[in-house]
Design a protein around this motif. Sequence first.
Motif, PDB file in Angstrom:
ATOM      1  N   UNK A  33       0.729  -0.779  -0.625  1.00 29.12           N
ATOM      2  CA  UNK A  33       0.017  -0.195   0.169  1.00 29.12           C
ATOM      3  C   UNK A  33       0.771   1.423   0.220  1.00 29.12           C
ATOM      4  N   UNK A  34       2.177   0.901   0.761  1.00 30.15           N
ATOM      5  CA  UNK A  34       2.707   2.581   0.768  1.00 30.15           C
ATOM      6  C   UNK A  34       4.208   1.869   0.502  1.00 30.15           C
ATOM      7  N   UNK A  35       5.337   1.405  -0.439  1.00 29.31           N
ATOM      8  CA  UNK A  35       6.579   0.842  -0.736  1.00 29.31           C
ATOM      9  C   UNK A  35       6.876   2.079  -0.165  1.00 29.31           C
ATOM     10  N   UNK A  36       7.514   2.673   0.226  1.00 32.81           N
ATOM     11  CA  UNK A  36       8.301   3.895   0.791  1.00 32.81           C
ATOM     12  C   UNK A  36       8.407   3.834   2.169  1.00 32.81           C
ATOM     13  N   UNK A  37       7.557   3.167   2.745  1.00 34.32           N
ATOM     14  CA  UNK A  37       7.821   3.149   4.659  1.00 34.32           C
ATOM     15  C   UNK A  37       8.375   2.707   5.100  1.00 34.32           C
ATOM     16  N   UNK A  38      10.025   3.049   5.715  1.00 35.48           N
ATOM     17  CA  UNK A  38      10.818   2.807   5.703  1.00 35.48           C
ATOM     18  C   UNK A  38      10.936   2.041   7.351  1.00 35.48           C
ATOM     19  N   UNK A  39       9.538   2.695   8.293  1.00 34.55           N
ATOM     20  CA  UNK A  39       9.168   1.798   8.885  1.00 34.55           C
ATOM     21  C   UNK A  39       9.142   0.514   8.969  1.00 34.55           C
TER      22      UNK A  39
ATOM     23  N   UNK B 153      15.833  -5.939   3.893  1.00 35.53           N
ATOM     24  CA  UNK B 153      14.673  -4.898   4.414  1.00 35.53           C
ATOM     25  C   UNK B 153      15.297  -3.937   5.050  1.00 35.53           C
ATOM     26  N   UNK B 154      16.592  -4.177   5.865  1.00 38.85           N
ATOM     27  CA  UNK B 154      16.787  -2.796   6.816  1.00 38.85           C
ATOM     28  C   UNK B 154      18.106  -2.059   5.730  1.00 38.85           C
ATOM     29  N   UNK B 155      18.329  -2.887   4.694  1.00 33.34           N
ATOM     30  CA  UNK B 155      19.142  -1.711   4.102  1.00 33.34           C
ATOM     31  C   UNK B 155      17.383  -0.631   3.062  1.00 33.34           C
ATOM     32  N   UNK B 156      16.641  -1.238   3.405  1.00 30.90           N
ATOM     33  CA  UNK B 156      15.274  -0.567   1.889  1.00 30.90           C
ATOM     34  C   UNK B 156      14.702   0.464   3.193  1.00 30.90           C
ATOM     35  N   UNK B 157      14.733  -0.477   4.441  1.00 28.04           N
ATOM     36  CA  UNK B 157      14.974   0.727   5.555  1.00 28.04           C
ATOM     37  C   UNK B 157      15.247   2.201   5.336  1.00 28.04           C
ATOM     38  N   UNK B 158      16.229   1.712   5.405  1.00 28.13           N
ATOM     39  CA  UNK B 158      17.878   2.641   5.331  1.00 28.13           C
ATOM     40  C   UNK B 158      17.181   4.086   4.692  1.00 28.13           C
ATOM     41  N   UNK B 159      17.218   2.867   3.634  1.00 24.84           N
ATOM     42  CA  UNK B 159      16.924   4.106   2.105  1.00 24.84           C
ATOM     43  C   UNK B 159      15.847   4.962   2.053  1.00 24.84           C
TER      44      UNK B 159
END
Length: 85
Positions: A33-39, A60-66
């Motif tokens: 639903x919200x692909x840029x939700x780092x949390x 996923x940890x890298x995606x969260x950081x980015x």
Amino acid sequence: PNNFKAYKNRASAFFQIKKYAQASKDYTYTLNLKPNDGESYYFRALCLFNLNKYIEAFEDLNRADKNGFKVSRSIFSRFRDKLNE
């Protein structure tokens, strides 16, 4: 069915009671639903880590950081250590 906040709250509740597989599924839904939700990436990473899925967790940890969620270097180190075991 498209309520981001409801799924994120349920994922958080599952996480708190250590139902990591269910939490991971709900975090995946929130990310659809919200692909840029780092949390959501961060907490899904923690779920995956607890499910011994270290490669996916580190991704996923890298995606969260980015995506703007500040991940401490000690968490990155802990995840990296598991990858190298």
